[in-house]
Design an enzyme around this catalytic site. Structure first.
Site, PDB file in Angstrom:
ATOM      1  N   ASP A   6       1.003  -0.959   0.078  1.00  0.00           N
ATOM      2  CA  ASP A   6       0.092   0.083  -0.045  1.00  0.00           C
ATOM      3  C   ASP A   6       0.964   1.295  -0.077  1.00  0.00           C
ATOM      4  O   ASP A   6       1.436   1.540   0.938  1.00  0.00           O
ATOM      5  CB  ASP A   6      -0.947  -0.125   1.083  1.00  0.00           C
ATOM      6  CG  ASP A   6      -1.628   1.380   1.358  1.00  0.00           C
ATOM      7  OD1 ASP A   6      -1.773   2.078   0.549  1.00  0.00           O
ATOM      8  OD2 ASP A   6      -1.861   1.578   2.652  1.00  0.00           O
ATOM      9  N   GLY A   8       1.015   4.967   0.357  1.00  0.00           N
ATOM     10  CA  GLY A   8       0.197   5.869   0.836  1.00  0.00           C
ATOM     11  C   GLY A   8       0.839   7.399   0.578  1.00  0.00           C
ATOM     12  O   GLY A   8       1.699   7.484  -0.207  1.00  0.00           O
ATOM     13  N   THR A  10       2.163   9.321   2.519  1.00  0.00           N
ATOM     14  CA  THR A  10       3.281   9.634   3.541  1.00  0.00           C
ATOM     15  C   THR A  10       4.266   8.488   3.915  1.00  0.00           C
ATOM     16  O   THR A  10       5.396   8.892   4.007  1.00  0.00           O
ATOM     17  CB  THR A  10       2.807  10.381   4.978  1.00  0.00           C
ATOM     18  OG1 THR A  10       2.048   9.400   5.599  1.00  0.00           O
ATOM     19  CG2 THR A  10       2.078  11.704   4.821  1.00  0.00           C
ATOM     20  N   GLY A  94     -10.543   7.500  -5.578  1.00  0.00           N
ATOM     21  CA  GLY A  94      -9.110   6.967  -5.273  1.00  0.00           C
ATOM     22  C   GLY A  94      -9.044   5.378  -5.371  1.00  0.00           C
ATOM     23  O   GLY A  94      -9.898   4.884  -4.941  1.00  0.00           O
ATOM     24  N   ASP A  96      -7.330   3.665  -3.493  1.00  0.00           N
ATOM     25  CA  ASP A  96      -7.409   3.091  -1.921  1.00  0.00           C
ATOM     26  C   ASP A  96      -8.938   2.755  -1.794  1.00  0.00           C
ATOM     27  O   ASP A  96      -9.201   1.758  -0.877  1.00  0.00           O
ATOM     28  CB  ASP A  96      -6.714   3.892  -1.156  1.00  0.00           C
ATOM     29  CG  ASP A  96      -7.065   5.576  -1.155  1.00  0.00           C
ATOM     30  OD1 ASP A  96      -7.694   5.734  -2.096  1.00  0.00           O
ATOM     31  OD2 ASP A  96      -7.109   6.069  -0.107  1.00  0.00           O
TER      32      ASP A  96
END
Length: 243
Positions: A6, A8, A10, A94, A96
């Site tokens: 994953d 992300g 950050t 998105g 995600d």
């Protein structure tokens, strides 16, 4: 074995799955990502494929060197998903959020599902019992709320997440903690209450980096799993490769 990754905004979170069970979780900064992946592949030589979901900026071409070692499977909108997407602007949804929706459908069939992902932003995603995805909501997470108060005022400090001692803060810092923590908690409980009044046969899934912190404060019955996105990646990989 499958490695779920994953990417992300950050950081990058990875998990090695064996028979759909997490064997080990790895967290890395983006600049050390490929070094971390190489170490994982050396440690787990039986990894048969890597499934990747990314909301961050990592070029697919960067994975060419890894393709010599294992199969690379990118999750994108052109792949098959286990739900009908009724979002008005599907190209802006998105990846995600799509992965989380897929995981909810595959792991919790025949239910209305609400997934709440508490990270940098808090996203709410609703998929009904007929596997139709409708959308949800997006709002600032804990860190963004603290940063907004600091950056857009002259004197408020930049604080880190902390459990408020009382709903009535007796200092500036305590008032800020109460506003941020209680404000988001009340928001989530309010959203759940409003939605469950409209629908029955519900499961509510809370995930993301702040899931465990929030789970202890919410009044509603929820299924809290901070690794649900990784589990959803693994489930979706199996679904998309089982044609």
């Amino acid at each position: 074995m499958i490695l779920a990754v994953d990417v992300g905004n950050t950081r990058i979170k990875s998990a090695v799955f064996e028979n759909n069970t997490i064997n080990e979780i790895f967290i890395s900064e983006k600049e050390f990502f490929f070094t971390s992946i190489e170490k994982i592949l050396n440690q787990y030589s039986k990894i048969e494929g890597i499934v990747i979901s990314s909301v961050g900026k990592i070029e697919k071409s960067n994975f060419e060197s890894l393709q010599k070692r294992t199969k690379i499977h990118f999750i994108d909108r052109d792949k098959r998903f286990p739900f009908k997407n009724n979002y008005a602007s599907p190209q802006t949804l998105g990846i995600d959020r799509m992965v989380l929706a897929a995981g909810a459908v595959l792991q919790f069939p025949n239910k209305n599902r609400l997934i709440i992902d508490a990270g940098t932003c808090v996203t709410y995603d609703f998929i009904d019992e007929n596997n139709v995805y409708y959308g949800g909501a997006i709002s600032p997470g804990f860190r963004l709320r603290y940063e907004a108060m600091h950056h857009y005022t002259a004197k408020l400090p930049l604080l880190k997440l902390e459990n408020p001692e009382n709903i009535i803060g007796n200092s500036t810092s305590e008032s800020m903690h109460s506003g941020v923590v209680n404000g988001l908690t009340f928001e989530i409980d309010g959203y759940i209450n409003a939605l469950t009044k409209q629908k029955e046969n519900f499961i509510i899934i809370l995930t993301g980096g702040d899931a465990i912190f929030l789970a202890k404060r919410l009044k509603n019955t929820i299924f809290a799993n901070s690794n649900f996105l990784l589990e959803s990646l693994n489930s979706l990989y199996q679904f998309q490769n089982n044609d």
